[in-house]
Scaffold this motif. Structure first.
Motif, PDB file in Angstrom:
ATOM      1  N   PRO A 357      17.355  21.430  24.642  1.00 15.40           N
ATOM      2  CA  PRO A 357      17.238  20.832  23.308  1.00 15.40           C
ATOM      3  C   PRO A 357      16.765  21.844  22.278  1.00 15.40           C
ATOM      4  CG  PRO A 357      15.409  20.151  24.708  1.00 15.40           C
ATOM      5  CD  PRO A 357      16.372  20.874  25.589  1.00 15.40           C
ATOM      6  N   SER A 358      17.095  21.580  21.018  1.00 15.67           N
ATOM      7  CA  SER A 358      16.651  22.475  19.951  1.00 15.67           C
ATOM      8  C   SER A 358      15.132  22.491  19.864  1.00 15.67           C
ATOM      9  CB  SER A 358      17.250  22.024  18.612  1.00 15.67           C
ATOM     10  OG  SER A 358      18.653  22.145  18.638  1.00 15.67           O
ATOM     11  N   GLN A 359      14.495  21.346  20.050  1.00 13.79           N
ATOM     12  CA  GLN A 359      13.038  21.259  20.025  1.00 13.79           C
ATOM     13  C   GLN A 359      12.529  21.387  21.463  1.00 13.79           C
ATOM     14  OE1 GLN A 359      13.448  17.617  17.224  1.00 13.79           O
ATOM     15  NE2 GLN A 359      11.376  18.378  16.941  1.00 13.79           N
ATOM     16  N   MET A 360      12.041  22.587  21.792  1.00 13.26           N
ATOM     17  CA  MET A 360      11.726  22.894  23.178  1.00 13.26           C
ATOM     18  C   MET A 360      10.559  22.079  23.725  1.00 13.26           C
ATOM     19  SD  MET A 360      13.721  24.840  24.745  1.00 13.26           S
ATOM     20  CE  MET A 360      12.644  25.233  26.116  1.00 13.26           C
ATOM     21  N   GLY A 361       9.737  21.527  22.868  1.00 13.40           N
ATOM     22  CA  GLY A 361       8.622  20.720  23.344  1.00 13.40           C
ATOM     23  C   GLY A 361       9.064  19.518  24.151  1.00 13.40           C
ATOM     24  N   ALA A 362      10.325  19.114  23.992  1.00 14.39           N
ATOM     25  CA  ALA A 362      10.833  17.940  24.711  1.00 14.39           C
ATOM     26  C   ALA A 362      10.874  18.159  26.220  1.00 14.39           C
ATOM     27  CB  ALA A 362      12.225  17.580  24.195  1.00 14.39           C
ATOM     28  N   HIS A 387       6.511  29.435  21.479  1.00 17.20           N
ATOM     29  CA  HIS A 387       6.432  29.321  20.018  1.00 17.20           C
ATOM     30  C   HIS A 387       6.103  27.895  19.605  1.00 17.20           C
ATOM     31  CE1 HIS A 387       7.349  29.852  15.784  1.00 17.20           C
ATOM     32  NE2 HIS A 387       8.187  28.839  15.863  1.00 17.20           N
ATOM     33  N   TRP A 388       6.771  26.931  20.232  1.00 19.91           N
ATOM     34  CA  TRP A 388       6.499  25.530  19.873  1.00 19.91           C
ATOM     35  C   TRP A 388       5.053  25.168  20.193  1.00 19.91           C
ATOM     36  CZ3 TRP A 388       4.857  21.184  22.418  1.00 19.91           C
ATOM     37  CH2 TRP A 388       5.000  19.979  21.743  1.00 19.91           C
ATOM     38  N   LEU A 389       4.569  25.570  21.352  1.00 17.03           N
ATOM     39  CA  LEU A 389       3.186  25.285  21.725  1.00 17.03           C
ATOM     40  C   LEU A 389       2.202  25.966  20.788  1.00 17.03           C
ATOM     41  CD1 LEU A 389       3.323  25.506  25.626  1.00 17.03           C
ATOM     42  CD2 LEU A 389       2.776  23.489  24.275  1.00 17.03           C
ATOM     43  N   SER A 390       2.517  27.195  20.381  1.00 20.33           N
ATOM     44  CA  SER A 390       1.624  27.906  19.468  1.00 20.33           C
ATOM     45  C   SER A 390       1.476  27.148  18.163  1.00 20.33           C
ATOM     46  CB  SER A 390       2.153  29.320  19.197  1.00 20.33           C
ATOM     47  OG  SER A 390       2.137  30.094  20.366  1.00 20.33           O
ATOM     48  N   GLU A 395      -2.371  25.082  15.202  1.00 18.86           N
ATOM     49  CA  GLU A 395      -2.503  24.522  13.858  1.00 18.86           C
ATOM     50  C   GLU A 395      -2.934  23.061  13.851  1.00 18.86           C
ATOM     51  OE1 GLU A 395      -2.368  26.250  11.182  1.00 18.86           O
ATOM     52  OE2 GLU A 395      -1.821  28.082  12.224  1.00 18.86           O
ATOM     53  N   GLU A 396      -2.646  22.336  14.920  1.00 18.82           N
ATOM     54  CA  GLU A 396      -2.896  20.902  14.905  1.00 18.82           C
ATOM     55  C   GLU A 396      -4.102  20.486  15.741  1.00 18.82           C
ATOM     56  OE1 GLU A 396      -1.368  18.812  13.093  1.00 18.82           O
ATOM     57  OE2 GLU A 396       0.306  20.001  12.387  1.00 18.82           O
ATOM     58  N   SER A 431       0.664  30.687  25.040  1.00 22.38           N
ATOM     59  CA  SER A 431       0.249  29.940  23.847  1.00 22.38           C
ATOM     60  C   SER A 431      -1.056  29.195  24.101  1.00 22.38           C
ATOM     61  CB  SER A 431       1.349  28.948  23.455  1.00 22.38           C
ATOM     62  OG  SER A 431       2.573  29.610  23.273  1.00 22.38           O
ATOM     63  N   CYS A 432      -1.219  28.650  25.300  1.00 23.08           N
ATOM     64  CA  CYS A 432      -2.462  27.956  25.636  1.00 23.08           C
ATOM     65  C   CYS A 432      -3.617  28.947  25.726  1.00 23.08           C
ATOM     66  CB  CYS A 432      -2.306  27.212  26.962  1.00 23.08           C
ATOM     67  SG  CYS A 432      -1.070  25.900  26.919  1.00 23.08           S
ATOM     68  N   GLU A 433      -3.323  30.156  26.183  1.00 19.89           N
ATOM     69  CA  GLU A 433      -4.355  31.185  26.251  1.00 19.89           C
ATOM     70  C   GLU A 433      -4.864  31.509  24.848  1.00 19.89           C
ATOM     71  OE1 GLU A 433      -4.824  35.756  27.951  1.00 19.89           O
ATOM     72  OE2 GLU A 433      -2.854  34.824  27.760  1.00 19.89           O
ATOM     73  N   ALA A 434      -3.946  31.709  23.894  1.00 16.94           N
ATOM     74  CA  ALA A 434      -4.349  31.986  22.520  1.00 16.94           C
ATOM     75  C   ALA A 434      -5.129  30.815  21.926  1.00 16.94           C
ATOM     76  CB  ALA A 434      -3.113  32.288  21.674  1.00 16.94           C
ATOM     77  N   PHE A 435      -4.715  29.605  22.268  1.00 19.37           N
ATOM     78  CA  PHE A 435      -5.437  28.414  21.797  1.00 19.37           C
ATOM     79  C   PHE A 435      -6.880  28.402  22.299  1.00 19.37           C
ATOM     80  CE2 PHE A 435      -6.584  24.058  23.275  1.00 19.37           C
ATOM     81  CZ  PHE A 435      -6.946  23.540  22.042  1.00 19.37           C
TER      82      PHE A 435
END
Length: 742
Positions: A357-362, A387-390, A395-396, A431-435
């Motif tokens: 999918p275009s939105q990889m979070g799916a 990228h999606w996870l970052s 930000e959220e 991404s979770c590591e950076a979070f």
């Protein structure tokens, strides 16, 4: 039909004839819808049904939007924006509809052409870009045509910057990426522009595949870095290139956990949330039009709206039509619709024609797609997911916007979904590591404790020296100031982290160290990082034992960690043996709990087997290698072994290396302490000796502990082994000769 309407329709037909056939169909259908809605509203005029009035208002807004889009497309080339009331009216119409319901792909196509064609000034173009919000998805053809306008050079530099920011923010909503990827060379050439460079790097980071990495592009990036300095966006692209083709880049680069890009979604943040909710069928919350500097907007946190719904654009528009079956879909498209993927055999049969999918979070909520990611091992897929996870985490989810703990259940569910995906893939997300690095200073150690510590346990392997100031220093402060239960949770988490690191290293450390820039470049460097982690846990454990008064409960978790440490050489085939510190060994040896003593005996037996195997391996090789163990390690183990044998067997403990003040012994009434410890008199085993004597000689009126020697000693040993002290059994059989019975 009125003459004016005929003129509009002819203009629309002329415009769409210049585009693709699909756009002709879509726009003509749009016009027909307008005519039907107008006739419907005229026929029902005068009725007072609220539902019909609402529909009539929507029809009016849709009609006004079409008029506004036609105005922008065919409007005057030069105009005075500040005084033109017509322009302001149509701008507000587009803004209101876009922020309420989003724009159809045809509308975005028109506005992109208008904003980049130079028909209006920068102020108008800025407002157009800020309201360019998709109702569902964005057509790839629209983006390609928009890029062609950049070659004409009619738009200003600020408009180009805004276009690239918009393109990065809307990247996941573009239906396909194949044609856009063909423009990779054009985007790369735009790196020459200093203003565009950060945003073009971000776009290239999302588009890059292995085939895009070329030697001349690497040289160009290195030249730009020499000219501009160590810019984060250039480092990001170089790190990605090195990830794909390590042999092309020899310069040292920072760890991937660094946050390279600023978030480009800020201008459209609440709007994108509404799009995700709308695509999933949830009622979107009302949005505020933001035309100035955007500030964080408080909203309800909803994990279901954050993770996109699995959706194939072509499937939803084509195969969803009545009468179109799956074979028809394949003949028209060639890729398998994700909505039809229901079983693992089905995945194996169609793995060659799946399009993610275009939105990889799916993919986080779909185990079959996680199987696909794990099997295919396409780096670009993982980078899109990172990228999606970052964007979502950094930000959220900074601990509910600095400890604003509303809707904690939804946030916890979202983190649980990420953790399930990591466990499924057996791989931590960068991404979770950076979070973690960004949010740990704000964490109180209480909320989402389980999820947070599990994220820590999945941190990808990297240099401990670089991770320590970002994570472990903050974690140690929470560790020392929290309850014993938090300390035990942290120790369990660090044990799982060590296990994951050891598994990654043992599978293929040489390939790992070359392929991934965050890793150490040599096996010795990797072992040094693991050793530092173990010493760090030893320091935590020693201090915690003093703070918690040698708690047996805490000591169980500490020894669980060292059960993993003692078997590194044999179980993971890694050249490392690290012993526990004295602050852990002696409290365990003198513990009042028999299970602690039994666990210590098991660990010492495993240490002995690992050191023996290491020594034999060194003798076989006959040459001194980089990984030869120092004599200090063997001396330290022999010292521990002597102390244990003295306490459990020879009744001569602590002959060397330990001094106890005689006044303390006098107060404790243990003047002959050196002859008071063995398997019978040890405080952890005293109850076993009493039960043994009562069981074997029940008629004896007085229990004589000194009578356990000779044959009784062997009987007593068999009794201890029958009580489940298997660790003690292994230690005695491997380290003590039974012929030397006391």
């Amino acid at each position: 039909m009125s003459p004016q309407r005929k003129v509009k329709n002819s203009q629309a037909q002329k415009r769409t004839s210049q585009g693709s056939n699909s756009y002709q169909t879509r726009l003509s259908a749009w016009k027909v819808k307008e005519d039907l809605s107008d006739s419907k509203s005229i026929s029902k005029h005068g009725q007072n049904n609220p539902v019909e009035d609402y529909e009539h208002a929507d029809d009016q807004a849709e009609g006004a939007l079409q008029i506004a889009l036609t105005y922008f497309e065919k409007g005057p080339v030069e105009t005075s924006q500040s005084k033109d009331k017509t322009l302001e009216k149509h701008l507000k119409t587009v803004e209101n509809v876009a922020w309420k319901n989003g724009l159809a792909p045809e509308g975005i196509d028109i506005l992109l052409n208008v904003a980049l064609s130079g028909k209006f000034g920068s102020a108008v173009n800025t407002r157009i870009f800020k309201c360019m919000i998709p109702a569902t998805l964005i057509s790839e053809d629209s983006v390609v045509k928009a890029v062609s306008w950049l070659c004409v050079g009619k738009c200003s530099g600020s408009t180009k910057v805004l276009f690239y920011r918009w393109l990065v923010a809307m990247f996941d909503f573009i239906d396909h990426k194949e044609q856009i990827n063909l423009l990779y060379g054009f985007f790369f050439a735009s790196l020459q522009d200093d203003a565009l460079c950060p945003y073009v790097c971000h776009l290239l980071y999302l588009l890059t595949k292995k085939e895009n990495v070329k030697p001349f592009r690497v040289r160009k990036l290195l030249d730009l870095q020499a000219k501009m300095g160590m810019q984060p966006h250039l480092q990001a692209l170089l790190s990605l290139y090195k990830f794909f083709v390590p042999t092309l880049i020899s310069v040292s680069l920072p760890m991937r956990k660094k946050i390279y890009f600023k978030n480009s979604e800020n201008l459209w943040k609440t709007a994108l949330l509404a799009v995700r909710q709308r695509n999933q069928g949830l009622p979107p919350e009302p949005l505020k039009l933001m035309l100035a500097n955007v500030h964080p907007v408080k909203r309800k946190w909803n994990s279901h709206s954050v993770i996109p719904v699995l959706n194939s654009r072509n499937y939803s528009k084509e195969s969803g039509k009545k009468g179109m079956n799956l074979s028809d879909y394949f003949s028209s498209n060639g890729s398998f619709p994700l909505e039809q993927l229901k079983s693992f055999p089905q995945l194996l049969q169609n793995i060659h024609c799946l399009e993610l999918p275009s939105q990889m979070g799916a993919v986080l909520n779909n185990s079959l797609l996680l199987h696909y990611i794990n099997c295919v091992r396409d780096e670009s897929v993982l980078l899109r997911l990172y990228h999606w996870l970052s964007q979502t985490l950094q930000e959220e989810c900074i601990w509910y916007k600095v400890n604003n703990y509303e809707h904690g259940k939804e946030f916890t569910n979202f983190l649980d979904t990420i953790l399930k995906a990591e466990c499924f893939l057996q791989e931590g997300f960068y991404s979770c590591e950076a979070f973690l690095y960004k949010s740990l200073p704000l964490w109180d150690g209480f909320c989402c404790r389980s999820q947070f510590l599990q994220l820590v346990s999945w941190i990808p392997f990297s240099s401990f020296s670089e991770v320590k100031p970002l994570l472990f220093d903050h974690l140690s402060r929470l560790f020392f100031t929290s309850t014993i239960y938090f300390k035990c949770s942290v120790l369990q988490c660090l044990k799982e982290l060590l296990q994951n690191w050891l598994l990654w290293l043992s599978m293929d450390i040489h390939m790992k160290s070359v392929m991934n820039s965050p890793l150490e470049t040599t096996l010795g460097g990797s072992m040094n990082s693991v050793s530092k982690l173990i010493h760090y846990v030893g320091w935590l454990s020693t201090t915690a034992m003093r703070l918690e008064n040698n708690s047996t409960f805490l000591l169980h978790f500490i020894l669980d960690f060292y059960e993993k440490v003692c078997d590194i050489y044999i179980n993971y085939n890694l050249p490392l043996v690290v012993l526990f510190p004295p602050g852990v060994f002696y409290p365990a040896l003198l513990s009042l709990d028999s299970s602690i003593l039994n666990q210590l005996c098991y660990i010492m037996d495993r240490y002995r087997k690992n050191l023996t195997a290491a020594k034999k391996n060194e003798l076989v090789q006959k040459t001194k290698s980089e990984f030869s163990f120092s004599s200090k390690t063997y001396q330290e183990f022999n010292h521990y072994l002597t102390a244990m044998v003295g306490c459990l067997w020879t009744s001569k403990p602590f002959q060397k290396g330990l001094y106890i003040d005689p006044e303390v012994l006098e107060k404790a009434s243990v003047a002959e302490y050196k002859n008071s410890l063995n398997l019978v008199h040890h405080p952890a085993l005293l109850s076993y000796a009493v039960f043994f004597l009562l069981q074997e000689w029940p008629k004896e009126r007085r229990v004589n502990m000194s009578s356990v020697w000779g044959k009784k000693w062997n009987w007593y040993l068999d009794y201890l082994f029958s009580e489940g002290l298997q660790g003690l059994k292994l230690f005695i059989r491997s380290s003590i000769h039974r012929s030397s019975v006391p």
